[in-house]
Write a protein that holds these residues in place. Structure first.
Motif, PDB file in Angstrom:
ATOM      1  N   LYS A 128      -6.830  -7.633  -2.505  1.00 31.22           N
ATOM      2  CA  LYS A 128      -6.230  -6.733  -1.519  1.00 31.22           C
ATOM      3  C   LYS A 128      -4.728  -6.595  -1.749  1.00 31.22           C
ATOM      4  O   LYS A 128      -4.148  -5.516  -1.555  1.00 31.22           O
ATOM      5  CB  LYS A 128      -6.513  -7.261  -0.116  1.00 31.22           C
ATOM      6  N   ARG A 129      -4.104  -7.670  -2.194  1.00 31.65           N
ATOM      7  CA  ARG A 129      -2.656  -7.680  -2.389  1.00 31.65           C
ATOM      8  C   ARG A 129      -2.203  -6.557  -3.331  1.00 31.65           C
ATOM      9  O   ARG A 129      -1.116  -6.000  -3.163  1.00 31.65           O
ATOM     10  CB  ARG A 129      -2.227  -9.051  -2.934  1.00 31.65           C
ATOM     11  N   PHE A 130      -3.039  -6.228  -4.319  1.00 28.50           N
ATOM     12  CA  PHE A 130      -2.674  -5.150  -5.242  1.00 28.50           C
ATOM     13  C   PHE A 130      -2.444  -3.850  -4.491  1.00 28.50           C
ATOM     14  O   PHE A 130      -1.499  -3.107  -4.766  1.00 28.50           O
ATOM     15  CB  PHE A 130      -3.771  -4.967  -6.291  1.00 28.50           C
ATOM     16  N   PHE A 131      -3.297  -3.558  -3.521  1.00 35.85           N
ATOM     17  CA  PHE A 131      -3.267  -2.274  -2.822  1.00 35.85           C
ATOM     18  C   PHE A 131      -2.266  -2.256  -1.668  1.00 35.85           C
ATOM     19  O   PHE A 131      -1.703  -1.210  -1.361  1.00 35.85           O
ATOM     20  CB  PHE A 131      -4.664  -1.927  -2.313  1.00 35.85           C
ATOM     21  N   THR A 132      -2.038  -3.404  -1.044  1.00 38.08           N
ATOM     22  CA  THR A 132      -1.141  -3.436   0.114  1.00 38.08           C
ATOM     23  C   THR A 132       0.298  -3.784  -0.261  1.00 38.08           C
ATOM     24  O   THR A 132       1.239  -3.362   0.421  1.00 38.08           O
ATOM     25  CB  THR A 132      -1.646  -4.459   1.150  1.00 38.08           C
ATOM     26  N   ASP A 133       0.491  -4.543  -1.345  1.00 40.36           N
ATOM     27  CA  ASP A 133       1.834  -5.025  -1.680  1.00 40.36           C
ATOM     28  C   ASP A 133       2.413  -4.426  -2.965  1.00 40.36           C
ATOM     29  O   ASP A 133       3.634  -4.362  -3.110  1.00 40.36           O
ATOM     30  CB  ASP A 133       1.836  -6.553  -1.832  1.00 40.36           C
ATOM     31  N   LEU A 134       1.551  -4.011  -3.913  1.00 38.52           N
ATOM     32  CA  LEU A 134       2.051  -3.664  -5.237  1.00 38.52           C
ATOM     33  C   LEU A 134       1.905  -2.185  -5.593  1.00 38.52           C
ATOM     34  O   LEU A 134       2.726  -1.653  -6.338  1.00 38.52           O
ATOM     35  CB  LEU A 134       1.339  -4.518  -6.299  1.00 38.52           C
ATOM     36  N   LEU A 135       0.874  -1.544  -5.118  1.00 38.55           N
ATOM     37  CA  LEU A 135       0.658  -0.131  -5.436  1.00 38.55           C
ATOM     38  C   LEU A 135       1.771   0.716  -4.821  1.00 38.55           C
ATOM     39  O   LEU A 135       2.182   0.497  -3.685  1.00 38.55           O
ATOM     40  CB  LEU A 135      -0.705   0.314  -4.899  1.00 38.55           C
TER      41      LEU A 135
END
Length: 491
Positions: A224-231
């Motif tokens: 999830k971190r990819f989509f909420t924090d990095l994208l």
């Protein structure tokens, strides 16, 4: 570049020495330190970089980033600046991106994450982008592709320093687009932080890597971190709507999103599927418009992979006629439902399936394509999640006609102990045990009759076997090819 240009000011807790010094490079492995380097001390799974600060300084490191108290800092400070930060991994990601001049900002970078399907999706997407006339770099499990240069992959997603170096080299090679597999380990360890991702794909989430994450919820949070924090906040999330974890993710992301799946309600959907060993044909529907889709890839899992790649391509502006052309031209991926044919009367498939979900999909795909028996050869890796072993044993014996349980990459465990864990879940007595993987494959070949399917699962593209701390040459494809040729020549 000066030290202060490589460190995010708000992350600094203290500095002993000067941050105005010019550094000649960055290292997090003390063995690779050169005079003038900045050394970043990381806590690894097996070793702590803080224990190697003295070695790094002796080799010429002029600055050290650390996130732990150094009780003997006076030993190092006369020779190197000491910068304590909140998180060394986050600091390394920032330093690496800054050192290589933030290459992701000059390209369109697309990340693919999830348990299964990442590798195939990257190759389909690469094919689509190339059909659009773009030069594409690739970072993934099998290899790294830098322009025309092919490099064996060391990790699915390498450490941030190597990741940014790859992006830098891809930009220098003329790549305008990059597709990258993003592993949950990489997300947890901040290896892709400070990378600008324009689009991201979530393929699915099934049990895997729980030896590292502990629980499925923690595994999901890493993804999830990819989509909420990095994208990029203006980017696009492409999410598998049929996957329960995907639906949960879709509810929490703030970026625009495309959903895909076979169930109603998704933005990209597939219907009227025709699946054979020659490939796939189906109707792809995108927000009311239907497109006839043809691919050389085989099986239902690849329908999902095609939908995800198409969604990612559409999200960065690729026209639909180009998307369909790229899908049609997409290559067969090594070790992913890879057919081995040297003239035998049965089918032989090598596949990377090493999770319960992937193994189940593999056997179901084979069952849909044959009238004969399915003989499955598989094992489980050592030093990894033990909980999935009996589950995979249950799936293999329940869905296959016959199973040969063998070794995968045993690493530090005894193959016999791993096999016992698998055997504990067996649903039927339709199996035998052969710990030697080469012999197990040979036995499956000897057992197969006309129209049967032999599935060799678990290692896929790998050309080695990990036993203890060593890697020995081993290729499932080579072993089954030799076994079949020997059978044909002696029949």
């Amino acid at each position: 570049m000066k030290i202060k240009e490589l460190i995010e000011e708000r992350e600094i807790l203290s500095i002993i020495g000067s941050d105005e010094l010019q550094v000649s490079g960055i290292s997090y492995d003390s063995r690779k330190v050169q005079p003038g380097h900045l050394f970043v001390a990381l806590q690894g799974e097996k070793a702590d970089g803080h224990s190697f600060i003295e070695s790094a300084v002796k080799k010429g490191a002029i600055a050290v980033i650390h996130d732990r108290e150094l009780w003997e800092s006076g030993r190092f400070s006369p020779f190197a600046s000491l910068i304590r930060v909140r998180d060394s991994r986050k600091a390394l990601a920032f330093a690496a991106s800054a050192y290589y001049r933030m290459p992701s900002h000059s390209m369109t970078v697309i990340g693919i994450t999830g348990t299964n399907g990442k590798t195939t999706t990257t190759y389909i997407l690469k094919s689509i982008l190339e059909a659009w006339g773009k030069k594409v770099g690739l970072i993934g499990t099998i290899q790294y592709i830098i322009g025309d240069l092919l490099c064996p992959a060391t990790h699915t997603t390498p450490e941030s320093l190597e990741f940014q170096a790859l992006l830098h080299d891809m930009l220098a090679a003329g790549c305008s687009h990059v597709v990258a597999e993003v592993s949950s380990h990489a997300l947890s360890q901040k290896r892709i932080d400070n990378t600008l991702f324009r689009s991201g794909v979530f393929t699915n989430l099934t049990r895997d890597h729980l030896d590292f994450h502990g629980t499925m919820d923690d595994y999901f949070l890493a993804k999830k971190r990819f989509f909420t924090d990095l994208l990029d906040k203006n980017g696009m999330s492409v999410i598998n709507h049929d996957d329960p974890w995907g639906r949960r993710l879709a509810e929490s992301v703030l970026t625009d999103q495309y959903t895909y799946g076979l169930e109603s309600g998704a933005d990209l959907m597939a219907s009227e599927m025709n699946n054979s060993f020659d490939g796939l044909r189906f109707i792809l529907t995108f927000r009311g418009r239907a497109y006839e889709t043809v691919s050389p890839l085989v099986g239902l899992p690849n329908v999902y992979n095609i939908l995800s790649a198409a969604g990612a391509a559409a999200s960065v502006g690729v026209p639909w006629e180009v998307i369909l052309e790229g899908i049609r031209k997409s290559p067969l991926v090594r070790g992913r439902f890879e057919k081995v044919d040297v003239g035998q009367k049965f089918l032989a498939i090598v596949d990377y399936a090493h999770t319960e979900d992937a193994l189940e999909r593999l056997i179901y795909t084979a069952r849909s394509l044959t009238r004969g028996n399915i003989i499955t050869v598989f094992g489980c890796g050592g030093d990894r999640d033990r909980g999935k072993r009996p589950r995979m044993g249950a799936i293999a014996t329940r869905l296959s006609d016959f199973v040969i349980i063998t070794s995968d990459n045993p690493r530090s465990e005894k193959p016999e102990d791993i096999i016992k864990d698998i055997e504990a879940g067996a649903a039927r007595k339709n199996y035998l045990i052969e710990a030697d993987r080469k012999e197990a494959i040979k036995r499956a070949v000897l057992m197969a009759e006309e129209n049967d399917v032999v599935l060799i699962a678990g290692k896929g593209h790998e050309t080695w076997q990990e036993v203890g701390e060593e890697r020995f040459p081993f290729s499932d494809r080579e072993v089954i090819e030799k076994s079949i040729r020997h059978l044909i020549n002696n029949s």
